[in-house]
Design an enzyme around this catalytic site. Structure first.
Site, PDB file in Angstrom:
ATOM      1  N   HIS A   1     -14.362   8.317   2.217  1.00  0.00           N
ATOM      2  CA  HIS A   1     -14.174   9.780   2.087  1.00  0.00           C
ATOM      3  C   HIS A   1     -15.180  10.362   1.105  1.00  0.00           C
ATOM      4  CE1 HIS A   1     -10.234   9.977   4.271  1.00  0.00           C
ATOM      5  NE2 HIS A   1     -10.159   8.726   3.863  1.00  0.00           N
TER       6      HIS A   1
ATOM      7  N   ASN B   1      -4.550  12.472   6.613  1.00  0.00           N
ATOM      8  CA  ASN B   1      -5.684  12.545   7.534  1.00  0.00           C
ATOM      9  C   ASN B   1      -5.367  13.534   8.653  1.00  0.00           C
ATOM     10  OD1 ASN B   1      -7.387  10.667   6.294  1.00  0.00           O
ATOM     11  ND2 ASN B   1      -6.598   8.943   7.489  1.00  0.00           N
TER      12      ASN B   1
ATOM     13  N   TYR C   1      -5.759   3.952  -5.410  1.00  0.00           N
ATOM     14  CA  TYR C   1      -6.395   5.230  -5.752  1.00  0.00           C
ATOM     15  C   TYR C   1      -6.650   5.402  -7.245  1.00  0.00           C
ATOM     16  CZ  TYR C   1      -5.743   6.573  -0.892  1.00  0.00           C
ATOM     17  OH  TYR C   1      -5.815   6.620   0.471  1.00  0.00           O
TER      18      TYR C   1
HETATM   19 FE1  HDD Z   1      -7.332   6.265   1.505  1.00  0.00          FE
HETATM   20  C1  HDD Z   1      -9.511   8.064  -0.369  1.00  0.00           C
HETATM   21  C2  HDD Z   1      -6.445   9.080   3.222  1.00  0.00           C
HETATM   22  C3  HDD Z   1      -5.439   4.363   3.649  1.00  0.00           C
HETATM   23  C4  HDD Z   1      -7.889   3.569  -0.411  1.00  0.00           C
HETATM   24  N1  HDD Z   1      -7.887   8.183   1.448  1.00  0.00           N
HETATM   25  C5  HDD Z   1      -8.799   8.743   0.603  1.00  0.00           C
HETATM   26  C6  HDD Z   1      -8.907  10.141   0.856  1.00  0.00           C
HETATM   27  C7  HDD Z   1      -8.050  10.425   1.874  1.00  0.00           C
HETATM   28  C8  HDD Z   1      -7.408   9.195   2.243  1.00  0.00           C
HETATM   29  C9  HDD Z   1      -7.815  11.784   2.497  1.00  0.00           C
HETATM   30  C10 HDD Z   1      -9.850  11.096   0.156  1.00  0.00           C
HETATM   31  C11 HDD Z   1      -9.186  11.783  -1.002  1.00  0.00           C
HETATM   32  C12 HDD Z   1     -10.130  12.781  -1.603  1.00  0.00           C
HETATM   33  O1  HDD Z   1     -10.434  13.773  -0.931  1.00  0.00           O
HETATM   34  O2  HDD Z   1     -10.568  12.538  -2.719  1.00  0.00           O
HETATM   35  N2  HDD Z   1      -6.234   6.623   3.160  1.00  0.00           N
HETATM   36  C13 HDD Z   1      -5.908   7.871   3.633  1.00  0.00           C
HETATM   37  C14 HDD Z   1      -4.886   7.736   4.649  1.00  0.00           C
HETATM   38  C15 HDD Z   1      -4.617   6.410   4.781  1.00  0.00           C
HETATM   39  C16 HDD Z   1      -5.459   5.708   3.831  1.00  0.00           C
HETATM   40  C17 HDD Z   1      -4.243   8.890   5.397  1.00  0.00           C
HETATM   41  C18 HDD Z   1      -3.645   5.738   5.700  1.00  0.00           C
HETATM   42  C19 HDD Z   1      -2.430   6.140   5.831  1.00  0.00           C
HETATM   43  N3  HDD Z   1      -6.809   4.321   1.627  1.00  0.00           N
HETATM   44  C20 HDD Z   1      -5.987   3.735   2.560  1.00  0.00           C
HETATM   45  C21 HDD Z   1      -5.742   2.360   2.191  1.00  0.00           C
HETATM   46  C22 HDD Z   1      -6.424   2.127   1.026  1.00  0.00           C
HETATM   47  C23 HDD Z   1      -7.089   3.379   0.700  1.00  0.00           C
HETATM   48  C24 HDD Z   1      -4.875   1.398   2.970  1.00  0.00           C
HETATM   49  C25 HDD Z   1      -6.537   0.902   0.191  1.00  0.00           C
HETATM   50  C26 HDD Z   1      -5.668  -0.041   0.085  1.00  0.00           C
HETATM   51  N4  HDD Z   1      -8.568   5.868  -0.072  1.00  0.00           N
HETATM   52  C27 HDD Z   1      -8.570   4.701  -0.737  1.00  0.00           C
HETATM   53  C28 HDD Z   1      -9.422   4.736  -1.996  1.00  0.00           C
HETATM   54  C29 HDD Z   1      -9.949   6.203  -1.962  1.00  0.00           C
HETATM   55  C30 HDD Z   1      -9.325   6.762  -0.719  1.00  0.00           C
HETATM   56  C31 HDD Z   1     -10.441   3.644  -2.061  1.00  0.00           C
HETATM   57  C32 HDD Z   1     -11.448   6.393  -2.085  1.00  0.00           C
HETATM   58  C33 HDD Z   1     -11.653   7.531  -3.041  1.00  0.00           C
HETATM   59  C34 HDD Z   1     -10.353   7.762  -3.614  1.00  0.00           C
HETATM   60  O3  HDD Z   1      -9.432   6.908  -3.080  1.00  0.00           O
HETATM   61  O4  HDD Z   1     -10.071   8.565  -4.476  1.00  0.00           O
HETATM   62  O5  HDD Z   1      -8.637   4.504  -3.100  1.00  0.00           O
END
Ligand code: HDD
Length: 712
Positions: A80, A153, A367
């Site tokens: 993202h 999402n 996160y």
């Molecule tokens: Fe995630 C970012 C949505 C599964 C780990 N995720 C992130 C963002 C969104 C989502 C909208 C961007 C937030 C922003 O605008 O800063 N992610 C989802 C959805 C998931 C999902 C709807 C399934 C239901 N994500 C998911 C899993 C993991 C992550 C299973 C890890 C185990 N996601 C992350 C992260 C991020 C992230 C690596 C990257 C940047 C952040 O968190 O702040 O932690």
């Protein structure tokens, strides 16, 4: 923050704005200073030993400026990375006290401030907006009980069932590691290699190959919390819930060809659209919905309600619409707000709790952890965009970039030196208490049997699509899997999706040179869900963009009267000519062409209008740019309108294949396949109304199907 005040709306929405303002700086009419406040007399030359000599170490201004610049970037989000945010507020329609004690869901008069960040997943920060990808839809509610983050999402299901597989799916979709190619796309070998080896991806892959993955606008997408959460009321009763955002403008998408070309023509297409809409007062609105399942019904469905690759069909579990979010303000500074905002699904408030969804459980860790690297330490909650609008009190101290100056001798609990403060809050007074779910289980590293049906809901999705949506899905698979080099992977994609939609698999096989399945796959699902198809969405012409093609000699009433009706309905118009600047109508009035064929393109508009006026049409027909413009709009199923000599211009384009107003007929409107034409009319209002109805329909897919049939 949001006390009751009779019947008036309690405006909490500007609380966040006011808080942010305390941290903003306005540099207008201010002297230039160093970061330490020393006023500077000169900033264009470094301090040197002689005008042609070496720069001196003692040049504090030079050192400070360059050092700061050298450290301006922070790591982009690991997923993202490319996103765009805006401020707004949320209001519940009626009290939800029966279901949850969450304070922001109690009083319809309360406006809770929000910050939303939309994003793509796979691309880097500088990639294009319109790539085929899931869109992030993350909302931070600044409630009076602290921050609540709904990190969702625009697709209601996910690729994988267990968070431990997240690094795998992301490594597979990101540019391949040996050569960092390709950028922001699923059209490459490693993604599909992962898919064929991970059948639980089937359902999400169907969504990703559908029009949902190429939205027309952030304002025209649904949002989903995806994971299953709990609502808990004041009596301690819990229900399983899924969250939804439903845009008031309906759910609308681009076409594949259009989305790919837009990546070059305007990589900022979605962020520009959101920014402009808010600046123009066309505030994006999304209704908030919840699906609720009683605890007693946890195992009553033929899917597991904790499995994040499954949706809860709306026909089985209706979406209760409970409130609305309106986005009203663009950011002052992209970096300070959109880049530094930190979301986390673990940020919840009393009245909301987690479920055992194994994807959610892993997210609860990831996160906060990722922000430590991205935002450089444990104090990122102090960054203005991340601060709650209520005070923070605890014994956490120090760390990189600590802003708060915590007073006093005590930084531990229990203490008597500060009379036990800050003191824990009993549940009845708003202290958070986790839902006391009973767990009786053995420790095990395994997947539940109830998670093993990978294809039924993928088939449900396919069954629910309209004919054009199915065509688009086949087209997307064709492009994506056709871009894979490894033939064995291509074949395995065909074989896997034969389990979902045999007609998709056999058509795909023919297109990509694979062997069609010998017989249909084994998943026989007849059900469909009307809520899944964009064909059933809301229609509205509001905030759509219309290109008006005009040159000197254009008919004044044909432009001014149509434009004024469209404007009144909230439609934007832009006059496009072979050159920017003033053009003169046949009647002598002046219009301004704000774009020309070099700076604009049909890709950037929802509809095209060619008004008459012989001089204008003569000039327009002398350049192939005009024909290309109309042909492109026609190809992408957009609404086209023309009046008088403008109709002749359509005759010289691909639009000649549809029925157009005949040369001598007066005031006879023709609206065939999204092309509205008329000659010799004085009823401009009536013509404009018909034009608007077509614009509201978004696209005229029957035109593309017809074109395909006649080509093929
Ligand atoms: Fe995630 C970012 C949505 C599964 C780990 N995720 C992130 C963002 C969104 C989502 C909208 C961007 C937030 C922003 O605008 O800063 N992610 C989802 C959805 C998931 C999902 C709807 C399934 C239901 N994500 C998911 C899993 C993991 C992550 C299973 C890890 C185990 N996601 C992350 C992260 C991020 C992230 C690596 C990257 C940047 C952040 O968190 O702040 O932690």
């Amino acid at each position: 923050m949001q006390q009751n005040q009779g019947n008036t709306t309690v405006s909490g929405d500007d609380m966040k704005t006011r808080q942010m303002e305390r941290h903003t700086a306005d540099h207008r009419e201010q002297p230039l200073t160093t970061n330490l406040g020393v006023r500077l007399s000169h900033t264009d030359d470094s301090l040197k030993a002689g005008v042609r000599g070496p720069t001196l170490m003692e040049d504090f201004h030079f050192r400070e400026k360059i050092t700061h610049f050298d450290h301006e970037r922070i790591p982009e989000r690991v997923v993202h990375a490319r996103g765009f945010g805006a401020h707004g507020f949320f209001q519940v329609y009626e009290s939800m006290a029966e279901y949850t004690k969450a304070k922001f869901l109690q009083d319809p008069r309360v406006k809770t401030p929000v910050f939303v960040r939309f994003s793509t997943v796979a691309g880097s920060k500088g990639s294009a907006d319109t790539v085929r990808d899931v869109r992030g839809f993350a909302t931070k509610f600044y409630t009076e009980d602290g921050n609540y983050d709904l990190v969702g999402n625009n697709i209601p299901v996910f690729f994988i069932q267990d968070a431990i597989k997240f690094p795998d799916v992301i490594h597979a979709v990101k540019p391949e590691p040996h050569n960092e190619v390709p950028q922001a796309t699923t059209a490459h070998d490693t993604f599909w290699d992962f898919v064929v080896n991970t059948p639980e991806t089937a359902h999400m892959v169907m969504w990703i190959m559908s029009d949902r993955a190429i939205p027309r606008s952030f304002r025209m997408m649904e949002g989903f919390g995806v994971n299953t959460f709990r609502f808990v009321n004041a009596q301690g009763n819990a229900r399983f819930v899924k969250f939804h955002w439903k845009p008031l403008l309906g759910v609308h998408s681009l076409m594949r060809d259009e989305a790919q070309k837009l990546s070059g023509k305007d990589p900022d297409f979605h962020r520009r659209d959101l920014w402009d809409a808010i600046e123009q007062g066309n505030y994006p609105e999304y209704e908030f919905g919840v699906q609720m399942i009683d605890e007693s019904q946890e195992t009553a469905f033929d899917f597991d309600i904790l499995d994040p690759t499954k949706l809860w069909p709306e026909e089985l579990v209706p979406v209760k619409i409970i409130g609305k979010m309106t986005l009203t303000r663009n950011t002052d500074n992209f970096f300070a707000e959109t880049e530094q905002v930190a979301f986390c699904p673990a940020n919840i408030v009393p009245g909301i709790d987690f479920s055992n969804d194994p994807l959610l459980q892993g997210r609860l860790f990831s996160y906060q952890d990722t922000q430590l690297t991205r935002l450089g330490g444990p104090n990122f909650h102090e960054i203005p965009i991340n601060r709650p609008v209520i005070p923070i009190h605890n014994n956490q101290r120090d760390g990189l970039h600590r802003m708060t100056v915590d007073k006093g001798q005590v930084s531990y609990f229990p203490n008597s030196l500060r009379q036990g403060y800050p003191a824990p809050v009993p549940e009845a007074e708003g202290g958070y208490v986790h839902y006391a779910e009973k767990i009786d289980a053995r420790v095990i590293r395994a997947r539940s049997d109830s998670f093993q049906d990978f294809f039924s809901q993928a088939a449900l999705f396919w069954n629910s699509m309209s004919a054009p949506e199915k065509e688009h899905i086949i087209d997307a698979f064709h492009f994506e899997v056709g871009s894979v080099k490894d033939k064995a992977i291509k074949q395995r994609v065909v074989d896997m999706f034969n389990q979902v939609a045999p007609e998709l698999a056999s058509q795909l096989a023919l297109k990509i040179g694979a062997i069609p399945p010998a017989e249909p796959g084994r998943t026989a699902v007849a059900a469909n869900s009307a809520a899944l198809s964009q064909a059933n969405t809301r229609q509205s012409p509001v905030s759509r963009k219309v290109a008006v093609l005009a040159e000197n000699g254009v008919s004044y009433p044909a432009v001014s009267q149509v434009v004024s009706v469209l404007k009144t309905a909230g439609i934007q118009t832009e006059i496009i000519s072979s050159h920017m600047g003033m053009i003169t109508s046949a009647e002598g009035q002046i219009f301004e062409a704000v774009k020309d064929f070099a700076t604009a393109g049909a890709l950037l508009y929802d509809a095209v209008y060619v008004p008459g006026g012989s001089g204008s049409i003569e000039s327009l027909s002398q350049t192939s740019d005009t024909r290309d413009f109309i042909n492109e709009a026609f190809k992408h199923a957009k609404t086209i309108a023309a009046a008088d000599e403008g109709v002749d211009l359509l005759r010289a384009s691909d639009a000649r294949t549809v029925q157009l107003a005949p040369p001598n007929a007066a005031n006879q409107l023709s609206t065939a396949l999204g092309v509205a034409t008329i000659r010799k009319t004085s009823d401009w209002a009536g013509f404009s109304q018909e034009f608007m109805k077509l614009i509201a329909m978004h696209r005229h897919w029957e035109r593309t199907s017809q074109a395909k049939r006649s080509n093929g």
